[in-house]
Design an enzyme around this catalytic site. Structure first.
Site, PDB file in Angstrom:
ATOM      1  CG  ASP A   1      40.410  31.015 -13.842  1.00 44.76           C
ATOM      2  OD1 ASP A   1      39.562  30.123 -13.622  1.00 44.76           O
ATOM      3  OD2 ASP A   1      40.250  31.902 -14.710  1.00 44.76           O
ATOM      4  CG  HIS A   2      38.447  33.425 -10.367  1.00 38.62           C
ATOM      5  ND1 HIS A   2      39.536  33.931 -11.040  1.00 38.62           N
ATOM      6  CD2 HIS A   2      37.357  33.937 -10.990  1.00 38.62           C
ATOM      7  CE1 HIS A   2      39.120  34.716 -12.017  1.00 38.62           C
ATOM      8  NE2 HIS A   2      37.795  34.732 -12.013  1.00 38.62           N
ATOM      9  CB  CYS A  33      40.141  29.300 -17.074  1.00 40.45           C
ATOM     10  SG  CYS A  33      40.109  29.220 -18.873  1.00 40.45           S
ATOM     11  CB  THR A  65      36.035  29.600 -21.999  1.00 39.94           C
ATOM     12  OG1 THR A  65      37.307  30.287 -21.992  1.00 39.94           O
ATOM     13  CG2 THR A  65      34.918  30.602 -21.723  1.00 39.94           C
ATOM     14  N   GLY A  66      38.330  27.569 -20.763  1.00 38.12           N
ATOM     15  CA  GLY A  66      39.497  26.806 -21.235  1.00 38.12           C
ATOM     16  C   GLY A  66      40.310  27.575 -22.260  1.00 38.12           C
ATOM     17  CG  HIS A  96      44.364  13.646 -35.729  1.00 43.21           C
ATOM     18  ND1 HIS A  96      43.520  14.084 -36.726  1.00 43.21           N
ATOM     19  CD2 HIS A  96      44.222  12.287 -35.687  1.00 43.21           C
ATOM     20  CE1 HIS A  96      42.893  13.035 -37.271  1.00 43.21           C
ATOM     21  NE2 HIS A  96      43.297  11.941 -36.633  1.00 43.21           N
ATOM     22  CG  HIS A 137      48.460  12.666 -37.237  1.00 50.08           C
ATOM     23  ND1 HIS A 137      47.556  13.511 -37.839  1.00 50.08           N
ATOM     24  CD2 HIS A 137      47.918  11.423 -37.304  1.00 50.08           C
ATOM     25  CE1 HIS A 137      46.505  12.816 -38.236  1.00 50.08           C
ATOM     26  NE2 HIS A 137      46.705  11.537 -37.927  1.00 50.08           N
TER      27      HIS A 137
HETATM   28  C1  RB5 Z   1      37.599  34.668 -15.662  1.00 50.73           C
HETATM   29  O1  RB5 Z   1      36.453  35.416 -15.418  1.00 50.73           O
HETATM   30  C2  RB5 Z   1      37.571  34.121 -17.090  1.00 50.73           C
HETATM   31  O2  RB5 Z   1      37.840  35.131 -17.993  1.00 50.73           O
HETATM   32  C3  RB5 Z   1      38.568  32.992 -17.226  1.00 50.73           C
HETATM   33  O3  RB5 Z   1      38.246  31.984 -16.324  1.00 50.73           O
HETATM   34  C4  RB5 Z   1      38.650  32.284 -18.565  1.00 50.73           C
HETATM   35  O4  RB5 Z   1      37.379  31.888 -18.995  1.00 50.73           O
HETATM   36  C5  RB5 Z   1      39.407  32.938 -19.619  1.00 50.73           C
HETATM   37  O5  RB5 Z   1      39.606  32.390 -20.717  1.00 50.73           O
END
Ligand code: RB5
Length: 148
Positions: free
Chosen positions: A8-9, A65, A67-68, A98, A133
């Protein structure tokens, strides 16, 4: 190896670096975007990568993204996807050994670039260990079948 890649951005800059690394590693990359910092919704990108992996068009997916976490949550809604939000090299290794993770989700806002590169390398280099596993993955697949 065929890798489906998207961000994403929040993950655009890291996606560029990951794509360079994948090219250096001679991976075949399908890039599903996004390519600018204009705000987008991560589930749209997670879906593209997850469907490519689930359909066998890619061997693994990499999603980026902030945080992932959101990418992994969305990708895991697609049948057959085992997406792991990974923050360090050890969990990258274990997600493969695993859990036979087929999608790697990385947080661009939480992961320094050097560590992100190391995570990608380890994720791609580590084989699933099988054995006990596999029985656990079969139970995850059964949960997916039973989903209402
Ligand atoms: C976008 O601002 C943010 O929410 C997205 O990149 C991500 O971290 C969501 O899990």
């Amino acid at each position: 190896m065929r890798v489906a890649l998207a961000a994403d951005h929040a993950g655009v800059a890291l996606k560029r670096d990951v794509k360079h690394l994948l090219t250096d590693l001679h991976a075949e990359v399908e890039d599903f975007g996004t390519d600018s910092d204009a705000s987008v919704d991560y589930p749209d990108y997670a879906e593209r990568v997850a469907r490519a992996v689930a359909a066998g068009k890619a061997d693994v997916g990499i999603l980026i993204c902030g945080t992932g976490i959101g990418m992994a949550m969305a990708a895991n809604k697609v049948a057959g996807i085992r997406a792991a939000p990974v923050t360090d090299v050890e969990t990258a290794r274990l997600s493969r050994e695993h859990n036979d993770a087929n999608v790697l989700a990385i947080g661009a806002r939480t992961t320094p670039i050097d560590r992100a590169m190391a995570i990608v390398r380890v994720f791609l280099d580590t084989e699933f260990a099988g054995g006990r596993h596999q029985r656990r993955l079969d139970k995850i697949a059964a949960l997916e079948q039973a989903r209402t």
